[in-house]
Design a protein around this motif. Structure first.
Motif, short mmCIF file in Angstrom:
data_model
loop_
_atom_site.label_atom_id
_atom_site.label_comp_id
_atom_site.label_asym_id
_atom_site.label_seq_id
_atom_site.Cartn_x
_atom_site.Cartn_y
_atom_site.Cartn_z
N THR A 139 -2.74 -0.06 8.82
CA THR A 139 -2.98 -0.14 7.38
C THR A 139 -3.37 -1.56 6.99
O THR A 139 -4.29 -1.77 6.19
N ILE A 188 -7.03 -2.70 5.33
CA ILE A 188 -7.15 -3.44 4.07
C ILE A 188 -7.96 -4.71 4.27
O ILE A 188 -8.87 -5.03 3.49
N ARG A 209 0.84 -1.19 0.00
CA ARG A 209 0.00 0.00 0.00
C ARG A 209 0.88 1.25 0.00
O ARG A 209 1.76 1.41 0.86
N PRO A 265 -5.76 -2.22 -1.30
CA PRO A 265 -4.31 -2.37 -1.45
C PRO A 265 -3.85 -1.77 -2.77
O PRO A 265 -4.61 -1.69 -3.73
#
Length: 328
Positions: A48, A52, A13, A59
């Protein structure tokens, strides 16, 4: 059905505003029916990853599945199989505990009769039955966190994502929440846990992954990670920081691992603690450097964390986005 509740393959990402690479090709497999821990300093990519997997963030590269469903192509299926409790309670303080759970049930399109019964069941289970009809404004921090976890369980999901669930709680509230998490796992729930409390990871997680700057830098059981350091940690305490710096220079080569200094405390991970401790004292005595305290102990996850990342788990990692933009 896969043996793994969660799988990621080269997951990446990049955030365009600053070209910061939050995840760099992370691949992991989370077995069913256990707590799987994600460790890492602030900015390492833990949240993060959770965003996702819970389909709230797409992503940039790679792929991920939850309960066999792709988080991008089959997001609705993923959402029906997960519960999510983030770092901060998402419940509404202007509603009662019961009303919060009823609202979550309605948002999940659950039958009204089920919602009412499930809400009362969860309030009882989380020791909130007596407070169920009180406004959240009167709840303590621990009560709010318990209600937040109860809300994540309204739809009885097989997979639960907990992003630093005990942040800000007092020790007793944290212990209470740990007990609840252990009970959930005994009943078959899979828990993906991010945490900065290494005691929490040590107690709950069967498998651990350490993230740093978006990459996996270590993984294994708690015992396996500790074993990579050595058999003993030597802790030397000095009377002044000046003495500590002098002492550090004298004893740092007693280990092939990284030695650490923090104020008046010097720590070394060793294979032969008693012999090395005696050697350290001889060196310090020869230079007339007084030692205020000495102890030998087994390595902890905190030692592993500090050795791997160079920082304590609660230290902030600052990303210079200006440099990131120039480098890009």
């Amino acid at each position: 059905m896969s043996d793994f509740a969660v799988e990621t393959n080269a997951l990446g990402r990049v955030f365009k505003d600053g070209n910061v690479q939050a995840l760099k090709g992370v691949s992991l497999q989370v077995p069913r029916g256990q707590v799987f821990g994600l460790l890492g300093p602030n900015g390492s990519g833990k949240t993060t990853m959770i965003r996702i997997l819970s389909t709230t963030l797409a992503p940039t590269s790679g792929s991920a599945t939850v309960d066999g469903f792709d988080v991008v192509k089959q997001a609705d299926d993923v959402r029906r199989r997960i519960g999510l409790a983030g770092q901060f309670a998402t419940v509404d303080e202007n509603l009662t505990g019961f009303e919060n759970l009823r609202m979550i049930g309605s948002l999940n399109h659950l039958k009204k009769s089920y919602v009412v019964a499930r809400a009362h069941e969860l309030l009882e289970r989380f020791n909130l039955a007596e407070a169920g009809n009180r406004m959240l404004k009167g709840y303590s921090g621990g009560m709010r966190r318990r209600l937040d976890l109860a809300a994540a369980l309204m739809a009885n999901p097989p997979i639960l994502f907990l992003d630093e669930p005990t942040t800000g709680l007092d020790p007793q509230s944290r212990q209470d929440l740990w007990t609840i998490i252990e009970q959930l796992v005994e009943e078959g729930t899979t828990v993906l846990l991010t945490t900065q409390y290494l005691e929490e990871a040590d107690r709950l997680a069967k498998q651990l992954v350490v993230l740093d700057k978006g990459s996996i830098i270590a993984q294994g059981t708690s015992a396996e990670l500790k074993a990579t350091l050595g058999t003993t940690v030597l802790v030397l305490t000095f009377e002044t920081t000046a003495d500590a710096r002098r002492g550090f220079e004298l004893v740092m080569n007693l280990t092939q691992k990284k030695a650490n200094i923090d104020g008046t405390i010097v720590e070394l991970t060793l294979e032969d603690g008693p012999r090395a401790a005696a050697d350290a004292l001889r060196r310090l005595d020869a230079e007339n450097i007084p030692v205020a305290g000495l102890s030998l102990r087994e390595p902890s996850l905190d030692d592993v964390f500090l050795t791997l990342t160079g920082s304590r788990p609660d230290e902030e990692v600052v990303v210079d986005t200006k440099k990131a933009r120039k480098a890009h």
